[in-house]
Design a protein around this motif. Structure first.
Motif, PDB file in Angstrom:
ATOM      1  N   VAL A  69      -6.946  10.821  11.421  1.00  0.00           N
ATOM      2  CA  VAL A  69      -6.418   9.751  12.266  1.00  0.00           C
ATOM      3  C   VAL A  69      -6.906   8.395  11.764  1.00  0.00           C
ATOM      4  O   VAL A  69      -6.141   7.425  11.656  1.00  0.00           O
ATOM      5  CB  VAL A  69      -6.837   9.969  13.734  1.00  0.00           C
ATOM      6  CG1 VAL A  69      -6.372   8.806  14.607  1.00  0.00           C
ATOM      7  CG2 VAL A  69      -6.272  11.279  14.263  1.00  0.00           C
ATOM      8  N   GLU A  70      -8.200   8.325  11.447  1.00  0.00           N
ATOM      9  CA  GLU A  70      -8.785   7.075  10.964  1.00  0.00           C
ATOM     10  C   GLU A  70      -8.148   6.638   9.644  1.00  0.00           C
ATOM     11  O   GLU A  70      -7.813   5.456   9.448  1.00  0.00           O
ATOM     12  CB  GLU A  70     -10.290   7.275  10.772  1.00  0.00           C
ATOM     13  CG  GLU A  70     -11.005   6.081  10.155  1.00  0.00           C
ATOM     14  CD  GLU A  70     -12.429   6.431   9.742  1.00  0.00           C
ATOM     15  OE1 GLU A  70     -12.962   5.724   8.861  1.00  0.00           O
ATOM     16  OE2 GLU A  70     -13.000   7.395  10.272  1.00  0.00           O
ATOM     17  N   ASN A  86       6.716   0.166   6.291  1.00  0.00           N
ATOM     18  CA  ASN A  86       6.688  -0.729   5.127  1.00  0.00           C
ATOM     19  C   ASN A  86       5.867  -0.171   3.975  1.00  0.00           C
ATOM     20  O   ASN A  86       5.336  -0.926   3.156  1.00  0.00           O
ATOM     21  CB  ASN A  86       6.155  -2.096   5.530  1.00  0.00           C
ATOM     22  CG  ASN A  86       4.692  -2.037   5.990  1.00  0.00           C
ATOM     23  OD1 ASN A  86       4.208  -0.977   6.381  1.00  0.00           O
ATOM     24  ND2 ASN A  86       4.006  -3.173   5.960  1.00  0.00           N
ATOM     25  N   LEU A  87       5.753   1.154   3.905  1.00  0.00           N
ATOM     26  CA  LEU A  87       5.015   1.767   2.802  1.00  0.00           C
ATOM     27  C   LEU A  87       5.646   1.329   1.483  1.00  0.00           C
ATOM     28  O   LEU A  87       6.842   1.512   1.264  1.00  0.00           O
ATOM     29  CB  LEU A  87       5.055   3.291   2.923  1.00  0.00           C
ATOM     30  CG  LEU A  87       4.054   4.059   2.059  1.00  0.00           C
ATOM     31  CD1 LEU A  87       2.662   3.963   2.659  1.00  0.00           C
ATOM     32  CD2 LEU A  87       4.462   5.519   1.940  1.00  0.00           C
ATOM     33  N   GLY A  88       4.824   0.756   0.588  1.00  0.00           N
ATOM     34  CA  GLY A  88       5.378   0.108  -0.583  1.00  0.00           C
ATOM     35  C   GLY A  88       5.635   0.993  -1.779  1.00  0.00           C
ATOM     36  O   GLY A  88       6.475   0.679  -2.623  1.00  0.00           O
ATOM     37  N   PHE A  89       4.911   2.126  -1.874  1.00  0.00           N
ATOM     38  CA  PHE A  89       5.097   2.966  -3.061  1.00  0.00           C
ATOM     39  C   PHE A  89       4.634   4.386  -2.778  1.00  0.00           C
ATOM     40  O   PHE A  89       3.807   4.632  -1.889  1.00  0.00           O
ATOM     41  CB  PHE A  89       4.335   2.398  -4.273  1.00  0.00           C
ATOM     42  CG  PHE A  89       2.843   2.367  -4.099  1.00  0.00           C
ATOM     43  CD1 PHE A  89       2.045   3.460  -4.427  1.00  0.00           C
ATOM     44  CD2 PHE A  89       2.209   1.223  -3.617  1.00  0.00           C
ATOM     45  CE1 PHE A  89       0.670   3.435  -4.273  1.00  0.00           C
ATOM     46  CE2 PHE A  89       0.833   1.186  -3.455  1.00  0.00           C
ATOM     47  CZ  PHE A  89       0.057   2.293  -3.778  1.00  0.00           C
ATOM     48  N   VAL A  90       5.168   5.303  -3.568  1.00  0.00           N
ATOM     49  CA  VAL A  90       4.701   6.679  -3.626  1.00  0.00           C
ATOM     50  C   VAL A  90       4.619   7.060  -5.098  1.00  0.00           C
ATOM     51  O   VAL A  90       5.602   6.944  -5.829  1.00  0.00           O
ATOM     52  CB  VAL A  90       5.637   7.651  -2.882  1.00  0.00           C
ATOM     53  CG1 VAL A  90       5.215   9.095  -3.154  1.00  0.00           C
ATOM     54  CG2 VAL A  90       5.626   7.380  -1.383  1.00  0.00           C
ATOM     55  N   VAL A  91       3.437   7.493  -5.510  1.00  0.00           N
ATOM     56  CA  VAL A  91       3.226   7.962  -6.882  1.00  0.00           C
ATOM     57  C   VAL A  91       2.812   9.430  -6.808  1.00  0.00           C
ATOM     58  O   VAL A  91       1.985   9.795  -5.970  1.00  0.00           O
ATOM     59  CB  VAL A  91       2.133   7.148  -7.605  1.00  0.00           C
ATOM     60  CG1 VAL A  91       1.848   7.744  -8.979  1.00  0.00           C
ATOM     61  CG2 VAL A  91       2.557   5.692  -7.735  1.00  0.00           C
ATOM     62  N   ASP A 129      -2.677  -0.149   8.501  1.00  0.00           N
ATOM     63  CA  ASP A 129      -3.177  -1.519   8.641  1.00  0.00           C
ATOM     64  C   ASP A 129      -3.379  -2.209   7.300  1.00  0.00           C
ATOM     65  O   ASP A 129      -3.894  -3.334   7.256  1.00  0.00           O
ATOM     66  CB  ASP A 129      -4.513  -1.514   9.397  1.00  0.00           C
ATOM     67  CG  ASP A 129      -4.380  -1.030  10.826  1.00  0.00           C
ATOM     68  OD1 ASP A 129      -3.253  -1.034  11.347  1.00  0.00           O
ATOM     69  OD2 ASP A 129      -5.409  -0.628  11.406  1.00  0.00           O
ATOM     70  N   ASP A 130      -3.011  -1.545   6.212  1.00  0.00           N
ATOM     71  CA  ASP A 130      -3.174  -2.082   4.856  1.00  0.00           C
ATOM     72  C   ASP A 130      -4.625  -2.385   4.518  1.00  0.00           C
ATOM     73  O   ASP A 130      -4.935  -3.264   3.711  1.00  0.00           O
ATOM     74  CB  ASP A 130      -2.320  -3.349   4.664  1.00  0.00           C
ATOM     75  CG  ASP A 130      -0.834  -3.055   4.733  1.00  0.00           C
ATOM     76  OD1 ASP A 130      -0.414  -2.022   4.184  1.00  0.00           O
ATOM     77  OD2 ASP A 130      -0.101  -3.844   5.347  1.00  0.00           O
ATOM     78  N   SER A 138       0.852  -1.191   0.000  1.00  0.00           N
ATOM     79  CA  SER A 138       0.000   0.000   0.000  1.00  0.00           C
ATOM     80  C   SER A 138       0.881   1.231   0.000  1.00  0.00           C
ATOM     81  O   SER A 138       2.053   1.178   0.391  1.00  0.00           O
ATOM     82  CB  SER A 138      -0.929  -0.003   1.213  1.00  0.00           C
ATOM     83  OG  SER A 138      -0.184  -0.114   2.417  1.00  0.00           O
ATOM     84  N   GLY A 139       0.303   2.369  -0.426  1.00  0.00           N
ATOM     85  CA  GLY A 139       1.148   3.541  -0.564  1.00  0.00           C
ATOM     86  C   GLY A 139       0.371   4.834  -0.600  1.00  0.00           C
ATOM     87  O   GLY A 139      -0.785   4.915  -0.177  1.00  0.00           O
TER      88      GLY A 139
END
Length: 702
Positions: free
Chosen positions: A287-288, A315-320, A295-296, A249-250
């Protein structure tokens, strides 16, 4: 029994923080801790995101508190960052609390715990330092007890920093006022040599040399790329086709709120679990949303820069990026959210042709001008004046007015007190040279961002060089070094879906419900609620100028210097669709035109075209009262209302047509900004017999 050394105690604290017995300090971490704890020095740490800067100040705090020092004062820029820092402190065995606008109900308890010495770290925003009660009642006592001062995201101290934030400049005064022997730590991941020098000079104010610890800013986990696609539709289509291929997720960053909302809406329709996250997002909802991404439970947050410093998902998988930030420094800051605790993360830029125009808008909006400053200083005196009262005396909108007051406050010309703002009487001179230096630095940064997009050298190396990292070298992983790692195709079906989404038209325009505070001081004798019998009904525009779809076409129509021409068939077709889908309670029975000085052909042809296609009578145009003031762009509500008050009149011909027409009239204009033109025009029509007024325009600002 041999007493434990600082090194031993620091390692014990690191193990508690990480819950790992085999953990080791990164290069420079222990050096910074011992400099603060043993030598009480002032230190500047410039290290990449994920290096562990928070570990330095939390462990230093724990060791200083063991030795009887007072609490740490940690100045932190964002509430989201505070939340994560409080949680990290708890893992280190450090009791941390915050004072911010988000927890006002807890301030009493926080202050009681401070008095009882039951707090190890107090987190505050830089803006809190301007709060009269905190500054005058709480800060002096805290300053005498403080054991360590920490300034996080310290690049904001400097005018050269990419995040121009006047309240941070105030910290130089706080640092200078620190008692002798109190260690000071400043940390950042995004500072070039000019910013490092500037921050180090301010850290050294009041005496004492500054230890600067600077490591390599290379991020070995990030795989950078840039894909240029010709249109917004193509970029959205690429996301719809390939977002699911990106790992984990990212974050998808956009430059404007409207772009974030439009993109999130489109991707949700394409089946992705995404949500928008902007400056308009409610604090509780933020916050939510942050937790949902951690929590993916979401594939991505589609965010503006409101989700930046402080969000921590290791563990953020990507940034676009759908549109490029204005500088490599800002870009490095945002992509640094990815790959902090993973071996690989993907970072892709999808730049837009409109990006430089957006950069220019935001750059100029944050810079003070001498005329505005002189106007504010001429109004303020020794008696407190609230911001709403000041708005009624100076032609500035709330946000730029508050920013200007902060600049003047830092420079000592004004002061925030209970009840508002006062002038200090101190002489103030506009530093044109300084602001021109800042503007020139931003122009250079924009040029460097365009160079990044061109891909003439390794992308990570370019980012490091822009941050004056002496260890900069080719990364071997980006698309320049190793070729594109991402698909470059845009499937036809995705392109068709994106085109359909971007072709959506129709944005509601809500009526004004209240007259602006202070309008009576400008000769407009109204206050309180706008009478329901004088309001317009909820109206429509084709699109906002900031929208991804029709916004681009409308930006061309309303661009500075654009020729006044009749509305073209394509745009008139969009108008017809808006009118067709408008869920009005009663169909309009006639068309009235708002007179236009700037675009008479555009507005005239629009009104005539609507009347012709809708088979409605064109009742005529409001008249401009001779000698009425010229309409003005920008400024705050009171001044915008004053600029159009008394401007319009219902002439004899239009009056007779209104008297003979039962039902609502459609009020046609070109561009909606403050809504005061429509409010005043509708008021005149209602007072001359119109049963209801339905405003319609081509575009809305923002």
């Amino acid at each position: 029994m041999v007493a434990a050394t600082t090194d031993d105690r620091a390692v014990d604290a690191l193990r508690r923080l990480t819950a790992r017995e085999d953990v080791q300090f990164h290069d420079g971490q222990l050096e910074a801790i011992t400099a603060l704890v043993d030598d009480h020095r002032r230190a500047l740490v410039v290290q990449r995101t994920g290096w562990g800067k928070s570990a330095v100040y939390f462990i230093a705090t724990a060791l200083l508190r063991e030795r009887g020092a007072g609490p740490t004062l940690l100045v932190s820029p964002l509430i989201a960052l505070m939340r994560d820092q409080v949680a990290a402190a708890e893992r280190a065995g450090v009791k941390a609390v915050s004072i911010s606008s988000a927890n006002a109900h807890e301030w009493g308890e926080v202050l009681a715990r401070l008095d009882a010495d039951d707090v190890d770290v107090l987190l505050v925003s830089p803006e809190r330092l301007t709060n009269p009660r905190f500054r005058d009642e709480q800060l002096p006592a805290l300053r005498e007890r403080i054991g360590l001062l920490v300034v996080d995201e310290a690049h904001c101290i400097s005018d050269w920093g990419h995040d121009f934030r006047p309240d941070y400049r105030r910290l130089a005064h706080l640092i200078e006022s620190m008692p002798d022997g109190v260690p000071v730590l400043a940390t950042t991941a995004t500072a070039n040599e000019r910013v490092v020098t500037d921050v180090a000079e301010q850290l050294g104010s009041g005496g004492g040399d500054v230890l600067t610890l600077r490591g390599s800013l290379a991020r070995s986990s990030l795989r950078l790329g840039c894909l240029e696609l010709p249109t917004t539709g193509q970029r959205l289509a690429w996301l719809a086709a390939h977002l699911g291929d990106l790992q984990g997720s990212g974050i998808i960053y956009t430059l404007t709120v409207s772009a974030a909302e439009d993109t999130a809406r489109f991707l949700t329709g394409a089946g992705y679990a995404v949500r928008p996250y902007t400056g308009r997002t409610d604090p509780d909802e933020r916050v939510e949303l942050e937790q949902a991404l951690k929590d993916d439970r979401l594939k991505a947050l589609v965010a503006t820069s409101a989700l930046g410093m402080g969000f921590d998902k290791p563990n953020l998988g990507f940034v676009v990026h759908l549109g490029a930030p204005s500088s490599p420094v800002a870009y490095y800051q945002q992509v640094g959210r990815a790959g902090r605790a993973t071996e690989s993360a993907d970072v892709l830029l999808l730049p837009g042709r409109e990006d430089p125009d957006i950069w220019h808008h935001f750059a100029t909006a944050s810079m003070p001008s001498q005329h505005r400053a002189d106007t504010v200083l001429s109004v303020l005196g020794p008696e407190p004046m609230s911001v709403p009262a000041l708005e009624a005396r100076v032609d500035l909108r709330r946000t730029p007015l508050e920013l200007l007051l902060k600049v003047l406050d830092v420079d000592g010309a004004v002061r925030r007190v209970q009840g508002g703002w006062v002038a200090t009487g101190e002489a103030w001179t506009y530093d044109a040279e300084r602001y021109e230096r800042i503007a020139e630095a931003r122009r250079r940064e924009a040029d460097a961002m365009l160079a990044y997009e061109r891909g003439e050298s390794c992308r990570m190396e370019l980012l490091q060089r822009e941050l004056d990292d002496p260890s900069a070298q080719p990364c071997g992983r980006c698309d320049v070094c190793a070729g594109p790692w991402y698909p470059t195709d845009v499937p036809a079906q995705a392109a068709q879906q994106a085109s359909g989404a971007l072709d959506t038209v129709g944005v509601p325009i809500e009526p004004r419900g209240m007259w602006p505070t202070g309008a009576d001081r400008l000769g407009v004798e109204v206050r309180g609620k706008v009478a329901p019998a004088e309001r317009f009904e909820t109206g429509r525009v084709v699109a906002r100028l900031t929208d991804l779809g029709w916004g681009g076409r409308l930006r061309e129509v309303f661009a500075t210097g654009a020729e006044d021409v009749e509305v073209d068939e394509a745009l008139l077709g969009a108008v017809v669709r808006v009118l067709r889908d408008w869920d009005w309670a009663e169909r309009p029975t006639g068309v009235v035109q708002v007179p236009s000085v700037r675009r008479p052909q555009l507005v005239g042809s629009l009104a005539a075209g609507i009347a012709r296609l809708g088979r409605l009578p064109l009742l005529g145009s409001l008249d401009v009262v001779p000698g009425a003031p010229e309409e003005t762009a920008g400024g705050n509500s009171a001044f915008r209302l004053a600029a159009v008050w008394g401007r319009f009149d219902v002439g004899a011909g239009l009056g007779e047509a209104l008297a003979a027409t039962a039902g609502p009239v459609l009020l046609v204009d070109d561009l909606v900004d403050s809504r005061w033109t429509l409010t005043v025009a509708a008021r005149e029509l209602r007072r001359h017999g119109a049963d209801a007024v339905l405003p319609f325009a081509l575009a809305a600002v923002g």
